[in-house]
Design a protein around this motif. Sequence first.
Motif, PDB file in Angstrom:
ATOM      1  N   LYS A   3      -5.408  -3.664   4.089  1.00  8.38           N
ATOM      2  CA  LYS A   3      -5.769  -2.519   4.907  1.00  8.38           C
ATOM      3  C   LYS A   3      -6.293  -2.999   6.241  1.00  8.38           C
ATOM      4  O   LYS A   3      -6.979  -4.008   6.327  1.00  8.38           O
ATOM      5  N   ARG A   4      -5.996  -2.267   7.305  1.00  8.67           N
ATOM      6  CA  ARG A   4      -6.454  -2.628   8.647  1.00  8.67           C
ATOM      7  C   ARG A   4      -7.162  -1.422   9.254  1.00  8.67           C
ATOM      8  O   ARG A   4      -6.639  -0.324   9.271  1.00  8.67           O
ATOM      9  N   ARG A   5      -8.361  -1.671   9.749  1.00  7.08           N
ATOM     10  CA  ARG A   5      -9.093  -0.619  10.448  1.00  7.08           C
ATOM     11  C   ARG A   5      -9.518  -1.182  11.792  1.00  7.08           C
ATOM     12  O   ARG A   5      -9.119  -2.259  12.185  1.00  7.08           O
ATOM     13  N   ALA A  43     -12.576  -6.260  -2.975  1.00  8.50           N
ATOM     14  CA  ALA A  43     -12.002  -6.349  -1.629  1.00  8.50           C
ATOM     15  C   ALA A  43     -12.593  -7.535  -0.890  1.00  8.50           C
ATOM     16  O   ALA A  43     -13.762  -7.882  -1.088  1.00  8.50           O
ATOM     17  N   HIS A  45     -13.352  -8.374   2.844  1.00  9.78           N
ATOM     18  CA  HIS A  45     -13.437  -7.721   4.148  1.00  9.78           C
ATOM     19  C   HIS A  45     -13.410  -8.779   5.252  1.00  9.78           C
ATOM     20  O   HIS A  45     -14.300  -9.629   5.332  1.00  9.78           O
ATOM     21  N   THR A  75      -9.032  -6.264   3.474  1.00 15.24           N
ATOM     22  CA  THR A  75      -9.152  -5.288   4.561  1.00 15.24           C
ATOM     23  C   THR A  75      -9.405  -6.046   5.858  1.00 15.24           C
ATOM     24  O   THR A  75     -10.108  -7.048   5.873  1.00 15.24           O
ATOM     25  N   ASP A  77     -10.527  -5.666   9.890  1.00 15.38           N
ATOM     26  CA  ASP A  77     -11.119  -4.880  10.968  1.00 15.38           C
ATOM     27  C   ASP A  77     -11.235  -5.754  12.211  1.00 15.38           C
ATOM     28  O   ASP A  77     -11.209  -6.974  12.130  1.00 15.38           O
TER      29      ASP A  77
END
Length: 343
Positions: A3-5, A43, A45, A75, A77
């Motif tokens: 996931k990419r935020r 996860a 991060h 993930t 960010d």
Amino acid sequence: MIKRRSLLALTGLDLLTSAVLAACSPKGGRASADATGSQFLDALHVHTPTTLAYAAPMTSFGTYGYLDALVGEVTKDNWASVDVLKSLLLNGETDLAAVPSYVPANLFSKGVDVRLLAIQVWGMQYVIGPVGSAEQGLEALRGKTVGVPMPGNMPDLIFRYLLGQKGWNVDTDLTIQSYTDGQEALGALLTGTVEYCVLPEHPASMSLARAQQQGKSLERTVNLQEVWASVTGGEARFPMAGLAMPTALADRSDLVGAILSELEAAVDDVNAMSEETVDAISSVNEVPADVVKEVIPRLQLQIVSGADAKDELEDFYTRLATLNPDIIGGSLPAGDLYISDPR
């Protein structure tokens, strides 16, 4: 799953406090034990800046299978400033963070439970200026105004250190105009507010491409890696940036080894510059493919564990500390900062 935020909207100043990282897996990355007793992270991060030195390898990080037995999802960010980065580390909100190499040394010296996993970026700083200025090198900057991003941070520190070692007085021999980040400095260069600008990659390559689109002619006036070599008598590289992680995760040799293997695979793919890899980096990061190809050889990407890079790091820290010892927390950090490769 990956996931990419984005954290680009985050802002804040003076976030460095006496708080320490939580002595467990960071918030949101809860761990559970599998049938063998190994800790499984729901996860992992990961936080990086948006420059291609990190964005490029992180495009495929988490896809090579080395983490599958240990991590549920990765993930990704972006952090928008060094202050945001420090906040993430201090508050235990990241499992793996791309960092200017002096940041973990500074935090570790202040008692924060953070460790330096590896160095990944070995110098990618250039002075960009008008066509014809490269023949003069540094001398082209004498008496000029030079835009420099991120005052007090890596681009600024390297530039000031090298000028000082070359006998320049940064207060009288030129004018340094500080800018918040590389994009702001790049804008000042393209509008003619400054004639020269210190830029890391990939903003350095973007400046040349955008100038050409505007009918302007710019070039790399100075390769600061080469100046570093002339000053130190060593290679044209320095341990500019790496990856840090909280102590609670750094103590897990299985996870450390898996992350290093994943990073090496990602960096190898980037350095090989296959058409598939270049297209993926271009698409994910919204950077033209021709710019990606121009940038990759200049990123100087190589994964070297913290322990294996210790000698070069201590030399680097010692040199930066001549500008301001507080950069590394007042003194060289203890050897516990540097994570060994357990594989």
